[in-house]
Design a protein around this motif. Sequence first.
Motif, mmCIF file in Angstrom:
data_model
loop_
_atom_site.group_PDB
_atom_site.id
_atom_site.type_symbol
_atom_site.label_atom_id
_atom_site.label_comp_id
_atom_site.label_asym_id
_atom_site.label_seq_id
_atom_site.Cartn_x
_atom_site.Cartn_y
_atom_site.Cartn_z
ATOM 1 N N PHE A 1 0.841 -1.189 0.000
ATOM 2 C CA PHE A 1 0.000 0.000 0.000
ATOM 3 C C PHE A 1 0.880 1.244 0.000
ATOM 4 O O PHE A 1 2.026 1.200 0.460
ATOM 5 C CB PHE A 1 -0.879 0.034 1.256
ATOM 6 C CG PHE A 1 -1.861 -1.094 1.321
ATOM 7 C CD1 PHE A 1 -3.058 -1.023 0.633
ATOM 8 C CD2 PHE A 1 -1.591 -2.232 2.064
ATOM 9 C CE1 PHE A 1 -3.966 -2.071 0.682
ATOM 10 C CE2 PHE A 1 -2.493 -3.277 2.117
ATOM 11 C CZ PHE A 1 -3.681 -3.192 1.421
ATOM 12 N N PRO A 2 0.341 2.380 -0.467
ATOM 13 C CA PRO A 2 1.082 3.629 -0.295
ATOM 14 C C PRO A 2 1.301 3.869 1.201
ATOM 15 O O PRO A 2 0.551 3.356 2.038
ATOM 16 C CB PRO A 2 0.157 4.695 -0.870
ATOM 17 C CG PRO A 2 -0.831 3.964 -1.690
ATOM 18 C CD PRO A 2 -0.937 2.583 -1.110
ATOM 19 N N LYS A 3 2.326 4.639 1.534
ATOM 20 C CA LYS A 3 2.655 4.822 2.949
ATOM 21 C C LYS A 3 3.032 6.270 3.215
ATOM 22 O O LYS A 3 3.807 6.860 2.470
ATOM 23 C CB LYS A 3 3.810 3.898 3.315
ATOM 24 C CG LYS A 3 4.286 4.038 4.741
ATOM 25 C CD LYS A 3 5.241 2.942 5.170
ATOM 26 C CE LYS A 3 6.571 3.033 4.483
ATOM 27 N NZ LYS A 3 7.573 2.120 5.052
ATOM 28 N N SER B 1 13.959 20.872 13.541
ATOM 29 C CA SER B 1 12.979 20.344 14.506
ATOM 30 C C SER B 1 11.528 20.527 14.086
ATOM 31 O O SER B 1 10.628 20.433 14.919
ATOM 32 C CB SER B 1 13.196 20.956 15.893
ATOM 33 O OG SER B 1 14.454 20.543 16.383
ATOM 34 N N LYS B 2 11.276 20.776 12.817
ATOM 35 C CA LYS B 2 9.900 20.828 12.324
ATOM 36 C C LYS B 2 9.547 19.470 11.736
ATOM 37 O O LYS B 2 10.414 18.679 11.387
ATOM 38 C CB LYS B 2 9.746 21.931 11.289
ATOM 39 C CG LYS B 2 9.902 23.305 11.911
ATOM 40 C CD LYS B 2 9.580 24.377 10.939
ATOM 41 C CE LYS B 2 9.707 25.733 11.625
ATOM 42 N NZ LYS B 2 9.262 26.814 10.764
ATOM 43 N N PHE B 3 8.254 19.209 11.645
ATOM 44 C CA PHE B 3 7.761 17.930 11.162
ATOM 45 C C PHE B 3 7.264 18.066 9.728
ATOM 46 O O PHE B 3 6.758 19.112 9.327
ATOM 47 C CB PHE B 3 6.625 17.429 12.053
ATOM 48 C CG PHE B 3 7.063 17.152 13.466
ATOM 49 C CD1 PHE B 3 7.535 15.895 13.815
ATOM 50 C CD2 PHE B 3 7.023 18.142 14.437
ATOM 51 C CE1 PHE B 3 7.947 15.627 15.111
ATOM 52 C CE2 PHE B 3 7.429 17.894 15.733
ATOM 53 C CZ PHE B 3 7.901 16.630 16.063
ATOM 54 N N TYR B 4 7.392 16.985 8.963
ATOM 55 C CA TYR B 4 6.847 16.926 7.607
ATOM 56 C C TYR B 4 6.564 15.466 7.292
ATOM 57 O O TYR B 4 6.951 14.577 8.039
ATOM 58 C CB TYR B 4 7.815 17.535 6.586
ATOM 59 C CG TYR B 4 9.105 16.770 6.396
ATOM 60 C CD1 TYR B 4 9.263 15.900 5.315
ATOM 61 C CD2 TYR B 4 10.172 16.913 7.282
ATOM 62 C CE1 TYR B 4 10.457 15.200 5.132
ATOM 63 C CE2 TYR B 4 11.357 16.226 7.099
ATOM 64 C CZ TYR B 4 11.488 15.374 6.025
ATOM 65 O OH TYR B 4 12.661 14.678 5.836
ATOM 66 N N PHE B 5 5.855 15.237 6.191
ATOM 67 C CA PHE B 5 5.625 13.851 5.800
ATOM 68 C C PHE B 5 5.984 13.631 4.345
ATOM 69 O O PHE B 5 5.956 14.558 3.536
ATOM 70 C CB PHE B 5 4.177 13.400 6.079
ATOM 71 C CG PHE B 5 3.114 14.114 5.288
ATOM 72 C CD1 PHE B 5 2.780 13.704 3.996
ATOM 73 C CD2 PHE B 5 2.413 15.170 5.841
ATOM 74 C CE1 PHE B 5 1.790 14.342 3.271
ATOM 75 C CE2 PHE B 5 1.416 15.824 5.131
ATOM 76 C CZ PHE B 5 1.100 15.412 3.847
ATOM 77 N N SER C 1 5.361 17.034 2.083
ATOM 78 C CA SER C 1 4.523 18.103 2.619
ATOM 79 C C SER C 1 5.332 19.352 2.933
ATOM 80 O O SER C 1 6.561 19.364 2.860
ATOM 81 C CB SER C 1 3.840 17.623 3.897
ATOM 82 O OG SER C 1 4.771 17.560 4.969
ATOM 83 N N GLU C 2 4.604 20.357 3.370
ATOM 84 C CA GLU C 2 5.209 21.548 3.951
ATOM 85 C C GLU C 2 5.754 21.190 5.333
ATOM 86 O O GLU C 2 5.523 20.086 5.828
ATOM 87 C CB GLU C 2 4.163 22.650 4.075
ATOM 88 C CG GLU C 2 3.030 22.292 5.032
ATOM 89 C CD GLU C 2 1.949 23.344 5.084
ATOM 90 O OE1 GLU C 2 2.139 24.329 5.822
ATOM 91 O OE2 GLU C 2 0.935 23.172 4.400
ATOM 92 N N ILE D 1 -1.744 14.992 6.933
ATOM 93 C CA ILE D 1 -1.934 13.661 6.341
ATOM 94 C C ILE D 1 -3.427 13.363 6.216
ATOM 95 O O ILE D 1 -3.892 12.890 5.170
ATOM 96 C CB ILE D 1 -1.221 12.580 7.176
ATOM 97 C CG1 ILE D 1 0.291 12.745 7.059
ATOM 98 C CG2 ILE D 1 -1.658 11.179 6.736
ATOM 99 C CD1 ILE D 1 1.094 11.879 8.022
ATOM 100 N N ALA D 2 -4.167 13.648 7.260
ATOM 101 C CA ALA D 2 -5.614 13.399 7.234
ATOM 102 C C ALA D 2 -6.287 14.214 6.128
ATOM 103 O O ALA D 2 -7.192 13.718 5.448
ATOM 104 C CB ALA D 2 -6.234 13.727 8.597
#
Length: 62
Positions: free
Chosen positions: A3-5, A14-18, A32-33, A45-46
Amino acid sequence: MGFPKFEIKKSSNSKFYFNLRSKGNGEIIATSEMYESKQNCKNGIAAVKRDAPNAEVEDTTI
C-alpha cells in the motif's frame, strides 16, 4: 510494498513533515510543507487522505 505509505519525519530545524511513498517501488511521490507540531503534521496527512480523491488536475504547461 502493498500500500502507499505516509512517513512522518523530523527535519534538522525540529519541524515535522511527511513523505508519501508509492505502493509499487516505495518512491517518494509527495512531500509536505513543514509543520510546527507532529499533530499538525498528522492533520495534514488526514487532509490529503480526505481531499485527494476529489482533487482536480490543473495542467499549467499548456
